[in-house]
Design a protein around this motif. Structure first.
Motif, short mmCIF file in Angstrom:
data_model
loop_
_atom_site.label_atom_id
_atom_site.label_comp_id
_atom_site.label_asym_id
_atom_site.label_seq_id
_atom_site.Cartn_x
_atom_site.Cartn_y
_atom_site.Cartn_z
N VAL A 120 0.66 -1.21 0.14
CA VAL A 120 -0.10 0.09 -0.15
C VAL A 120 0.80 1.28 -0.22
O VAL A 120 1.79 1.28 0.72
N ILE A 121 0.84 2.13 -1.02
CA ILE A 121 1.59 3.26 -1.07
C ILE A 121 0.54 4.42 -1.27
O ILE A 121 -0.21 4.55 -2.14
N ALA A 122 0.86 5.58 -0.44
CA ALA A 122 -0.05 6.93 -0.70
C ALA A 122 0.88 7.59 -1.69
O ALA A 122 2.20 7.70 -1.77
N ALA A 123 0.25 8.57 -2.06
CA ALA A 123 0.52 9.54 -3.08
C ALA A 123 1.15 11.02 -2.35
O ALA A 123 1.86 11.75 -3.04
N ASN A 124 0.48 11.41 -1.25
CA ASN A 124 0.60 12.82 -0.84
C ASN A 124 1.02 12.96 0.81
O ASN A 124 0.93 13.87 1.38
N LYS A 125 1.00 11.71 1.39
CA LYS A 125 1.29 11.42 2.79
C LYS A 125 0.43 12.13 3.87
O LYS A 125 0.44 12.37 4.85
N LYS A 126 -1.05 12.22 3.36
CA LYS A 126 -2.04 12.54 3.97
C LYS A 126 -3.05 11.36 4.50
O LYS A 126 -3.85 11.46 5.15
N ALA A 127 -2.77 10.21 3.92
CA ALA A 127 -3.83 9.23 3.88
C ALA A 127 -3.51 8.25 4.86
O ALA A 127 -2.43 8.34 5.54
N ALA A 128 -4.66 7.81 5.67
CA ALA A 128 -4.48 7.26 6.69
C ALA A 128 -5.04 5.73 6.47
O ALA A 128 -6.06 5.69 6.04
N LEU A 129 -4.53 4.79 6.89
CA LEU A 129 -4.79 3.27 6.35
C LEU A 129 -5.30 2.61 7.76
O LEU A 129 -4.72 2.82 8.70
N THR A 130 -6.54 1.91 7.37
CA THR A 130 -6.88 1.10 8.57
C THR A 130 -7.10 -0.20 7.83
O THR A 130 -7.68 -0.74 6.70
N ILE A 131 -6.72 -1.38 8.87
CA ILE A 131 -6.89 -2.67 8.22
C ILE A 131 -7.57 -3.37 9.32
O ILE A 131 -7.15 -3.31 10.57
N ALA A 132 -8.98 -3.87 8.91
CA ALA A 132 -9.69 -4.62 10.00
C ALA A 132 -10.24 -5.73 9.20
O ALA A 132 -9.79 -6.50 8.45
N ALA A 133 -10.96 -6.38 10.20
CA ALA A 133 -11.47 -7.94 9.79
C ALA A 133 -13.06 -7.84 10.47
O ALA A 133 -13.39 -7.41 11.18
N LYS A 134 -13.63 -8.92 9.46
CA LYS A 134 -15.13 -9.33 9.62
C LYS A 134 -15.30 -10.80 9.54
O LYS A 134 -14.34 -11.34 8.56
N GLN A 135 -16.02 -11.39 10.22
CA GLN A 135 -16.20 -13.09 10.22
C GLN A 135 -14.79 -13.81 10.18
O GLN A 135 -14.45 -14.43 9.30
#
Length: 252
Positions: A120-135
């Protein structure tokens, strides 16, 4: 005078045509399949294939590009293009790459999902990534062939986001079969970012890591690597861990 003015016209037009056009970068999601690369390299190792015939480039399959979403089993993208869901995806030789992120983004795992790696690579240093799960969402990165080149050795590769948050309900197992190809997690973020937050427990070789310390700050980014070994290095490479790493939810 007429000759002079005629000569100047193409010069003015040429100068105008060289003016750069600002184009907003769009998110891109693609799968890179390493099955043929793996087979090719294994044959080369056995002396069955000359060096000149070894494949080094994976086959690219676009998931989302230029605003269009391809139909791929188990992979869906929300209408607002901010949430990617993997539902029982079984592609053990494929690297999933999400690039040019310009805003907050979420990845959700449902059931057991097998990939070669996740980039996962952001373009502008402003993105926040969340990794979650279901089931009972799980991610297994465990390509049995285990052939890598350069930075492709990482199982989880995160770049340029202001923050990355792996929620407590995520099960993740990152594994290498070859100790020489040892990088499991590689991530870098701007100095203004808050780095990688893992709410679960990192476990490897009987050792439990509840929190990762930051390695020394670089000029523009702070770098972290989880690799083969079991000690902290003072050469800016950060913590190193054995070639098998599990991120699991907290036990109550």
């Amino acid at each position: 005078m007429k000759k002079v003015s005629l000569l100047m016209i193409p010069i003015v037009l040429s100068t105008f045509s060289l003016t750069p056009v600002q184009v907003k970068k769009q998110m891109n999601i693609a799968l890179y399949q390493y099955a043929q690369v793996n087979t090719s390299v294994k044959k080369w190792e056995k002396g069955q294939l000359p060096t000149s015939k070894v494949k080094t480039d994976p086959i690219q399959k676009n998931v989302y590009t230029n605003g269009k979403l391809a139909k791929i089993k188990g992979i869906t993208l929300s209408k607002d293009r901010k949430t990617l869901t993997l539902d029982h995806v079984n592609r053990p030789h494929d690297e999933l790459m999400i690039s040019q992120l310009s805003g907050d983004f979420k990845i959700i795992f449902k059931g057991t999902n097998r990939l070669r790696s996740l980039f996962v690579i952001a373009a502008n240093k402003k993105a926040a990534l969340t990794i979650a799960a279901k089931q009972n969402g799980t991610l297994l990165c465990d390509d049995q062939q285990d052939v890598f080149f350069g930075s492709r050795a990482a199982r989880l590769y995160l770049r340029n986001m202001k923050s990355v948050h792996i929620e407590n309900n995520v099960n993740m197992h990152l594994y290498h079969h070859n100790r020489d190809l040892s990088t499991l997690i590689s991530y870098a973020y701007p100095k203004t970012g808050s780095g990688l937050q893992i709410d679960g427990t990192l476990t490897t070789s009987g050792r439990v890591y509840r929190k990762l310390d930051q390695s020394p700050a670089h000029t523009s980014q702070t770098m972290h690597y989880l690799s083969y070994g079991d000690a902290y290095n003072d050469d800016d490479t950060g913590y190193t861990l054995p070639y098998s790493l599990t991120i699991a939810p907290h036990k109550v």
